[in-house]
Design a protein around this motif. Structure first.
Motif, PDB file in Angstrom:
ATOM      1  N   ASP A 189       0.701  -1.296   0.086  1.00 23.98           N
ATOM      2  CA  ASP A 189      -0.143   0.112   0.022  1.00 23.98           C
ATOM      3  C   ASP A 189       0.821   1.288   0.123  1.00 23.98           C
ATOM      4  O   ASP A 189       0.747   2.148  -0.563  1.00 23.98           O
ATOM      5  CB  ASP A 189      -1.058   0.073   1.202  1.00 23.98           C
ATOM      6  N   GLU A 233       1.091   4.063  -2.859  1.00 28.03           N
ATOM      7  CA  GLU A 233       0.677   5.365  -2.858  1.00 28.03           C
ATOM      8  C   GLU A 233       1.814   6.162  -3.602  1.00 28.03           C
ATOM      9  O   GLU A 233       1.315   7.276  -4.260  1.00 28.03           O
ATOM     10  CB  GLU A 233       0.735   5.934  -1.429  1.00 28.03           C
ATOM     11  N   GLU A 278       1.043   6.331  -7.359  1.00 28.63           N
ATOM     12  CA  GLU A 278      -0.167   6.973  -7.749  1.00 28.63           C
ATOM     13  C   GLU A 278       0.147   8.153  -7.682  1.00 28.63           C
ATOM     14  O   GLU A 278      -0.322   9.356  -8.515  1.00 28.63           O
ATOM     15  CB  GLU A 278      -1.323   6.628  -6.770  1.00 28.63           C
TER      16      GLU A 278
END
Lengths: 194, 194
Positions: A133, A137, A140
Motif C-alpha cells: 500500500d 501511494e 499513484e
DNA sequence: TTGTTAGTTGAACGTTCAATCAAGTCAATC
DNA sequence: GATTGACTTGATTGAACGTTCAACTAACAA
C-alpha cells in the motif's frame, strides 16, 4: 521521556531479533529468555506460548513499517518513484551489513511456516499489504500512463524485493539484488508518461 | 525395465516429498522413516545424518530440473518466450493443485535454512543457476533487443516466480501469482525487437 | 496490620528429537 | 556347508524442547 522498556517489550524485542536472525523454528524459548534476560515464568505470564509471541512480533513489525522502515528510508527523498527505490536500497543495506545473511523477516517467516495458524497467516498478509500500500501511494503520485495497473506494479515491487533477497542470500552476492532492482527500474521507466 | 526402487531411493523420495510439504526443520527423521517404510538404522546406514540426506535431496532436485520440470512443461511448446511462461504455468498449477500451500521446494529451503553449510548453500545456488540457465537459453533464442541484459532478465524470471509464490501462499490466492506474471510478460514484451 | 494485585523466579515435567548400535538376515562366494 | 559382507532391525540413548507451577516479592489499599 521514554521510560525503560517493560519486560514484555524486552521479550518482543528479543524475539524480533532472533526470529529475524535464526528463523522461528530454530529460535528456542531459552534463546529468547537469555537474550531478553528474563525467566521462563515471566514469558509465560505475558504470552500463552511461542506462537502467541510470534503474533506479537508480527504485530510489532506491522506497526513499525511506517516509523521504523518508511520514515528513515524516505528521509530527504521527495520524488515518489525515488521513494520506492530508496525503500529497496534499505533492504540492500541490510543485506550488505550482514554479509548477505539476513533479508526480510516477514518473507523468511512466510516461507518457513508451512501450515501457519490463520491468525499468523493473516498477520503476515497484513504486513505485505501495508508494504505494498505504501508503494502504491508512491506510484499513484508518479506520472505513470493512465492504463497502468498500479496495484500489480506495487505487488511486483514486493515480489522483486523478496525474490532478490532470496537469491542474494543464496549466492551470498548482492549483485543479484542489484540486477533485479535494475530490471524493475527499467520496467517502471517504460510505464512513465511520454 | 525399471527395477523396484532401492531402500536408498525410497528414503530420498520420502525426504523430497516431506521437505517440500512440511519444510526441513518440521520434518522429523521418523516422519521420513514412516513414509519410506524403513527403520532408522537403514537410513543411518546410507546417510550420516539429516543434513547429508538434505544434500541428496538437493542433488536429486538439481538432476531432475531437466527431465522432471522442463521437459513436461515444454511438451508441445516451441516459441522460446512461451517456454518461459509454460514453465511458470507449471508452478501456478502446483499452487492451485495444493490450495496455494506448496510452491518451489528450493525457494522454501533457501529462506528456511538461515545458516546452511557451504555444501548445502552451494547446492541451492546450483539449483537456481540451472533454472535460470534454462530460461537464459530461451531468451537467447528469442528476438530481443541486442542491448538486453539476458542474464539479468533470466534471474528476474526466477525472482518473480519465487516472490509471486511467496505472496500467493501468504494470501492463499493465485491472483497474486497471475498479476506478477502479467507484469513480467509486459516487461519482456517491451524488450522485443521493433 | 492485613489483604490484594501484578509480576517474577527457576526447578521440574513430559515429550520429541536425531542418532546409535548390538544383533540379526540372507544372497553370493569360496 | 562355511564364510563373507551388504543391508536391516528396533530398542535405546541423551540432549533439547516448550511448557508448567508452587513459591516468592514488591507495591499499594483497606
Amino acid at each position: 521521556m521514554d521510560s525503560p522498556p517493560t519486560t514484555r517489550d524486552r521479550i518482543v524485542q528479543a524475539a524480533m531479533e532472533l526470529f529475524w536472525r535464526k528463523g522461528y523454528g530454530s529460535t528456542s524459548i531459552s534463546d529468547i529468555l537469555e537474550t531478553a534476560k528474563v525467566n521462563s515464568g515471566s514469558l509465560y505470564y505475558f504470552f500463552k506460548g511461542k506462537q502467541e509471541l510470534l503474533v506479537a512480533v508480527l504485530e510489532a513489525y506491522r506497526d513499525g513499517i511506517g516509523p521504523a522502515l518508511l520514515n528513515p528510508a524516505w528521509n530527504g527523498v521527495d520524488d515518489p518513484i525515488e521513494k520506492i527505490f530508496a525503500l529497496l536500497a534499505g533492504y540492500r543495506r541490510a543485506l550488505v551489513d550482514t554479509d548477505c545473511f539476513y533479508g526480510c523477516p516477514i518473507g523468511s517467516l512466510a516461507l518457513e511456516l508451512h501450515e501457519p495458524d490463520p491468525e499468523v497467516r493473516e498477520l503476515m498478509a497484513a504486513n505485505f499489504t501495508a508494504w505494498t500500500d505504501a508503494v502504491r501511494e508512491c506510484l499513484e503520485q508518479a506520472d505513470l500512463r493512465p492504463e497502468t495497473d498500479v496495484r500489480a506494479l506495487a505487488e511486483l515491487t514486493l515480489t522483486v524485493m523478496e525474490g532478490a533477497v532470496m537469491q542474494t542470500r543464496t549466492f551470498r552476492d548482492v549483485a543479484y539484488f542489484d540486477r533485479a532492482v535494475a530490471q524493475l527500474r527499467q520496467h517502471i521507466d517504460q510505464l512513465r508518461k511520454e
